[in-house]
Design a protein around this motif. Structure first.
Motif, PDB file in Angstrom:
ATOM      1  N   ARG A  14      -5.998 -12.456  -6.161  1.00  0.00           N
ATOM      2  CA  ARG A  14      -5.845 -11.006  -6.192  1.00  0.00           C
ATOM      3  C   ARG A  14      -6.986 -10.226  -6.818  1.00  0.00           C
ATOM      4  O   ARG A  14      -7.007  -9.021  -6.751  1.00  0.00           O
ATOM      5  CB  ARG A  14      -4.564 -10.655  -6.938  1.00  0.00           C
ATOM      6  CG  ARG A  14      -3.328 -11.320  -6.381  1.00  0.00           C
ATOM      7  CD  ARG A  14      -2.148 -10.388  -6.430  1.00  0.00           C
ATOM      8  NE  ARG A  14      -0.992 -10.921  -5.766  1.00  0.00           N
ATOM      9  CZ  ARG A  14      -0.729 -10.750  -4.484  1.00  0.00           C
ATOM     10  NH1 ARG A  14      -1.542 -10.093  -3.730  1.00  0.00           N
ATOM     11  NH2 ARG A  14       0.366 -11.249  -3.954  1.00  0.00           N
ATOM     12  N   ASN A  15      -7.939 -10.904  -7.461  1.00  0.00           N
ATOM     13  CA  ASN A  15      -8.969 -10.140  -8.164  1.00  0.00           C
ATOM     14  C   ASN A  15     -10.323 -10.853  -8.066  1.00  0.00           C
ATOM     15  O   ASN A  15     -10.398 -12.009  -7.649  1.00  0.00           O
ATOM     16  CB  ASN A  15      -8.564  -9.902  -9.626  1.00  0.00           C
ATOM     17  CG  ASN A  15      -8.379 -11.182 -10.395  1.00  0.00           C
ATOM     18  OD1 ASN A  15      -9.287 -12.011 -10.467  1.00  0.00           O
ATOM     19  ND2 ASN A  15      -7.196 -11.370 -10.986  1.00  0.00           N
ATOM     20  N   LEU A  70     -10.436 -10.645  -0.819  1.00  0.00           N
ATOM     21  CA  LEU A  70     -10.202  -9.420  -1.597  1.00  0.00           C
ATOM     22  C   LEU A  70      -9.928  -8.178  -0.763  1.00  0.00           C
ATOM     23  O   LEU A  70      -9.502  -7.160  -1.307  1.00  0.00           O
ATOM     24  CB  LEU A  70     -11.388  -9.163  -2.530  1.00  0.00           C
ATOM     25  CG  LEU A  70     -11.483 -10.151  -3.696  1.00  0.00           C
ATOM     26  CD1 LEU A  70     -12.773  -9.954  -4.468  1.00  0.00           C
ATOM     27  CD2 LEU A  70     -10.264 -10.018  -4.609  1.00  0.00           C
ATOM     28  N   ASN A  73      -6.668  -6.539  -1.193  1.00  0.00           N
ATOM     29  CA  ASN A  73      -6.430  -6.062  -2.560  1.00  0.00           C
ATOM     30  C   ASN A  73      -7.214  -4.790  -2.861  1.00  0.00           C
ATOM     31  O   ASN A  73      -7.440  -4.452  -4.024  1.00  0.00           O
ATOM     32  CB  ASN A  73      -6.799  -7.162  -3.563  1.00  0.00           C
ATOM     33  CG  ASN A  73      -5.881  -8.355  -3.425  1.00  0.00           C
ATOM     34  OD1 ASN A  73      -4.679  -8.249  -3.574  1.00  0.00           O
ATOM     35  ND2 ASN A  73      -6.453  -9.500  -3.107  1.00  0.00           N
ATOM     36  N   GLU A  96     -16.231  -1.601  -9.415  1.00  0.00           N
ATOM     37  CA  GLU A  96     -15.157  -1.327 -10.371  1.00  0.00           C
ATOM     38  C   GLU A  96     -15.713  -0.386 -11.431  1.00  0.00           C
ATOM     39  O   GLU A  96     -16.816  -0.611 -11.944  1.00  0.00           O
ATOM     40  CB  GLU A  96     -14.668  -2.614 -11.050  1.00  0.00           C
ATOM     41  CG  GLU A  96     -13.828  -3.494 -10.178  1.00  0.00           C
ATOM     42  CD  GLU A  96     -13.270  -4.702 -10.927  1.00  0.00           C
ATOM     43  OE1 GLU A  96     -13.903  -5.187 -11.889  1.00  0.00           O
ATOM     44  OE2 GLU A  96     -12.190  -5.171 -10.534  1.00  0.00           O
TER      45      GLU A  96
END
Length: 159
Positions: A14-15, A70, A73, A96
């Motif tokens: 998920r990351n 990804l 997500n 990010e």
């Protein structure tokens, strides 16, 4: 993860950290001649399904794997292709907190999102793979160019 199918990997990871671990620990870098040996082509961009099944690829395979994992997500499937007069290299890029980072098949490809621009990131990745000072780069959006990159049986580099 190693025993799971490619769809489960996409669902479970998920990351960026989990994905970087997958790309650098689960996938093996097959070397500069990987595409010739395996696909009998100079450059072959396999689907994530094929990459996961083989558990081995070159730099574009690591970038495609990260982008495929990804994308669901909220991370756009963008590949940074860097090149100089002698060679090229690719990594998945992400953002990010307005900073850029990257993920690839080599440990040195995985750069935390601390850089202010794509140019800074391209230079850092290029230096990590020992490119000369005349580094060029472009961004490839897999959504536009390769919408079925997760599960197809073609050379996506020729699309």
């Amino acid at each position: 993860i190693a025993e799971n199918d490619y769809i489960s990997v996409i669902q479970e990871l998920r990351n960026p950290l989990e994905t970087a671990i997958y790309c650098t620990k689960f996938l093996k870098h097959g070397g500069e001649d990987f595409d010739i040996r395996v696909y009998q082509e100079i450059d072959y961009w396999a689907s994530f399904r094929r990459i996961h099944d083989k558990k081995e690829d070159d730099c574009d395979g690591g970038a495609i794997a990260a982008a495929s994992i990804l994308n669901d997500n909220g991370f756009p499937p963008h590949i940074l292709l860097i090149y100089d007069s002698k060679t090229s290299h690719s990594v998945f890029i992400y953002k990010e907190n307005n900073k850029y980072g990257s993920i690839g098949i080599n440990n040195s490809d995985c750069i935390s999102p601390l850089l202010n621009s794509l140019e800074e990131l391209a230079i850092k990745v290029g230096r990590n793979v020992e490119m000369n000072s005349n580094i060029n780069y472009k961004i490839i959006d897999l959504t536009d160019k390769f919408p079925d990159i997760i599960d197809n049986n073609i050379n996506n580099a020729t699309k």
